[in-house]
Design an enzyme around this catalytic site. Structure first.
Site, PDB file in Angstrom:
ATOM      1  N   LYS A 177       0.849  -1.189   0.000  1.00  0.00           N
ATOM      2  CA  LYS A 177       0.000   0.000   0.000  1.00  0.00           C
ATOM      3  C   LYS A 177       0.883   1.236   0.000  1.00  0.00           C
ATOM      4  O   LYS A 177       1.721   1.411   0.878  1.00  0.00           O
ATOM      5  CB  LYS A 177      -0.904  -0.001   1.244  1.00  0.00           C
ATOM      6  CG  LYS A 177      -1.677   1.288   1.340  1.00  0.00           C
ATOM      7  CD  LYS A 177      -2.825   1.383   2.298  1.00  0.00           C
ATOM      8  CE  LYS A 177      -2.946   0.618   3.511  1.00  0.00           C
ATOM      9  NZ  LYS A 177      -4.180   0.862   4.250  1.00  0.00           N
ATOM     10  N   LYS A 207       1.157   5.233   0.308  1.00  0.00           N
ATOM     11  CA  LYS A 207       0.472   6.455   0.722  1.00  0.00           C
ATOM     12  C   LYS A 207       0.638   7.477  -0.397  1.00  0.00           C
ATOM     13  O   LYS A 207       1.754   7.656  -0.912  1.00  0.00           O
ATOM     14  CB  LYS A 207       1.081   6.995   2.020  1.00  0.00           C
ATOM     15  CG  LYS A 207       0.868   6.080   3.226  1.00  0.00           C
ATOM     16  CD  LYS A 207      -0.552   6.176   3.747  1.00  0.00           C
ATOM     17  CE  LYS A 207      -0.703   5.408   5.056  1.00  0.00           C
ATOM     18  NZ  LYS A 207      -2.075   5.511   5.594  1.00  0.00           N
ATOM     19  N   ASP A 259      -3.340   4.679  -0.769  1.00  0.00           N
ATOM     20  CA  ASP A 259      -4.131   5.261   0.323  1.00  0.00           C
ATOM     21  C   ASP A 259      -3.921   6.770   0.342  1.00  0.00           C
ATOM     22  O   ASP A 259      -2.816   7.252   0.609  1.00  0.00           O
ATOM     23  CB  ASP A 259      -3.700   4.651   1.666  1.00  0.00           C
ATOM     24  CG  ASP A 259      -4.554   5.141   2.832  1.00  0.00           C
ATOM     25  OD1 ASP A 259      -5.508   5.919   2.597  1.00  0.00           O
ATOM     26  OD2 ASP A 259      -4.271   4.743   3.983  1.00  0.00           O
ATOM     27  N   ASN A 278      -5.571   8.939   2.297  1.00  0.00           N
ATOM     28  CA  ASN A 278      -5.848   9.562   3.599  1.00  0.00           C
ATOM     29  C   ASN A 278      -6.601  10.893   3.453  1.00  0.00           C
ATOM     30  O   ASN A 278      -6.238  11.904   4.054  1.00  0.00           O
ATOM     31  CB  ASN A 278      -4.568   9.763   4.421  1.00  0.00           C
ATOM     32  CG  ASN A 278      -4.072   8.459   5.036  1.00  0.00           C
ATOM     33  OD1 ASN A 278      -3.021   7.969   4.650  1.00  0.00           O
ATOM     34  ND2 ASN A 278      -4.831   7.874   5.944  1.00  0.00           N
ATOM     35  N   GLU A 330      -7.796   4.032  -1.626  1.00  0.00           N
ATOM     36  CA  GLU A 330      -8.357   4.146  -0.281  1.00  0.00           C
ATOM     37  C   GLU A 330      -8.578   5.612   0.092  1.00  0.00           C
ATOM     38  O   GLU A 330      -7.678   6.435  -0.063  1.00  0.00           O
ATOM     39  CB  GLU A 330      -7.383   3.485   0.694  1.00  0.00           C
ATOM     40  CG  GLU A 330      -7.886   3.384   2.117  1.00  0.00           C
ATOM     41  CD  GLU A 330      -6.858   2.703   3.019  1.00  0.00           C
ATOM     42  OE1 GLU A 330      -6.066   1.870   2.521  1.00  0.00           O
ATOM     43  OE2 GLU A 330      -6.843   3.015   4.216  1.00  0.00           O
ATOM     44  N   ASP A 342     -11.902   4.211   4.701  1.00  0.00           N
ATOM     45  CA  ASP A 342     -11.257   3.965   5.993  1.00  0.00           C
ATOM     46  C   ASP A 342     -11.765   5.025   6.977  1.00  0.00           C
ATOM     47  O   ASP A 342     -12.710   4.787   7.734  1.00  0.00           O
ATOM     48  CB  ASP A 342      -9.730   4.025   5.778  1.00  0.00           C
ATOM     49  CG  ASP A 342      -8.918   3.797   7.034  1.00  0.00           C
ATOM     50  OD1 ASP A 342      -9.460   3.293   8.017  1.00  0.00           O
ATOM     51  OD2 ASP A 342      -7.698   4.108   7.036  1.00  0.00           O
ATOM     52  N   LYS A 393     -11.215  -1.614  10.881  1.00  0.00           N
ATOM     53  CA  LYS A 393     -10.103  -1.231  11.761  1.00  0.00           C
ATOM     54  C   LYS A 393     -10.647  -0.972  13.160  1.00  0.00           C
ATOM     55  O   LYS A 393     -11.328   0.026  13.391  1.00  0.00           O
ATOM     56  CB  LYS A 393      -9.428   0.012  11.185  1.00  0.00           C
ATOM     57  CG  LYS A 393      -8.154   0.407  11.886  1.00  0.00           C
ATOM     58  CD  LYS A 393      -7.558   1.667  11.279  1.00  0.00           C
ATOM     59  CE  LYS A 393      -6.939   1.433   9.917  1.00  0.00           C
ATOM     60  NZ  LYS A 393      -6.234   2.638   9.408  1.00  0.00           N
TER      61      LYS A 393
HETATM   62 MG    MG Z   1      -6.054   4.322   5.507  1.00  0.00          MG
END
Ligand code: MG
Length: 336
Positions: free
Chosen positions: A129, A131, A157, A159, A182, A207, A231
């Site tokens: 994964k 970022k 991801d 974020n 993500e 997420d 999570k």
């Molecule tokens: Mg995440």
């Protein structure tokens, strides 16, 4: 890091509060959760005789603060499991499992990202994964894909770092064969995420947006995503992570076990959750040695790209008191 040891009538249980130092991922942050636990939640828990996970919300009346709740839930579950001589994996019906390792590579210069990804791929990791954020997206994704080949699943991801103005960038990422993108947009932008999902072939996985099982239902019904990160620290505990997994299974959606910057106490719970049958994607289940110089529990062994789920009593091995003494900065005890 904040570990919670709960002494109960049936024995001790351990949990971890995985809030980050600053409120950059969730509103929770470690100093705040420590204060909340010490001044309110633990005294409330100590004031009642029978505390169970099922009655916890009625006991605490807690709104928000999922990482603090998750620490208490883990300690309660761990104590019960230990007294029954069972592992979390046994309770979940996944005893004896091994799960494929997925690693996370943070934002760094592209050469460093590629080097970390190549090292992970050479170690047999099945999912990497990356970022990403605007300005650090297409280039590292393409460079890593070229370096590791087609056999490793790549996730990206964001974020929550993109907005609907970035549609063009996200459409370019959509052409890179990613397993999922993500959390592209801010947590509260479910309708925008649904619009984006209609434009993209790549599944969106949410997420930060998913703070409860009900939110997972809403997001999937709206088409805001096709998979969800289960999570426990973000949702408020293992119980809720299992509930979100079940929501995803019921709706035929993808699911995976998300991890935090955490010690092995938290990480072992992620490993057991990752073995649940509805987890369609490889989760954040790399060993903590990727980011910790020392851990309070024995390190998990990576063998051919997989990790064995803890099969002794409790959620995780008991933390080593010598390591805690050596590395611990503060220790507070509360009694009734
Ligand atoms: Mg995440």
């Amino acid at each position: 890091m904040l570990l919670l040891r709960l002494r109960t009538d049936v024995g001790d249980g351990w949990g971890e509060c995985s809030a980050l130092a600053a409120p950059t991922y969730l509103a929770d942050h470690l100093d705040g959760e420590e204060r909340l636990l010490s001044t309110l939640l633990l005294p409330q828990l100590l004031a009642v005789d029978d505390v169970e996970v099922d009655s916890l919300d009625a006991t605490l009346g807690l709104v928000g603060h999922p990482t603090a709740r998750a620490a208490i839930v883990a300690a309660l579950v761990d104590a019960r499991l230990r007294s029954a001589g069972m592992s979390l994996a046994d309770q979940l019906g996944v005893g004896g499992s091994a799960v494929p390792v997925g690693v996370v590579v943070g934002i760094d210069d592209v050469d460093a990202v590629v080097a970390q990804a190549v090292e992970a791929a050479e170690a047999g990791v099945g999912r990497i994964k990356l970022k990403i954020r605007p300005g650090h997206d297409l280039e590292p994704v393409q460079a890593v894909r070229e370096a590791v080949g087609e056999d490793v699943e790549l996730h990206a991801d964001a974020n929550a770092s993109y907005t609907p103005d970035d549609l063009g960038l996200l459409q370019l990422l959509d052409e890179q064969g990613l397993g999922l993108i993500e959390q592209p947009y801010a947590p509260d932008r479910l309708l925008d995420s649904a619009s984006l999902q209609r434009e993209l072939v790549t599944p969106i996985s949410l997420d930060e947006s998913i703070d409860s099982p009900a939110r997972a239902v809403d997001a999937l019904e709206l088409g805001a995503c096709r998979s969800v990160s289960c999570k426990a620290p973000r949702l408020g505990g293992i119980d809720r992570a299992i509930a979100v997994h079940d929501v995803c299974v019921d709706r035929g959606a993808g699911a995976w076990a998300g991890g935090m910057f955490e010690s092995g106490v938290g990480r072992h719970a992620v490993l057991a959750l990752a073995a649940l049958p509805g987890m369609t994607e490889i989760g954040d289940v790399g060993p903590t040695t990727a980011y910790l110089a020392a851990d309070v529990v024995e390190q998990v062994e990576v063998d051919d790209g997989t990790v064995r789920v803890h099969d002794g009593p409790g959620i995780a091995p008991i933390p080593d008191p010598e390591v805690i003494d050596e590395l611990g900065e503060a220790h507070t005890e509360f009694t009734r």
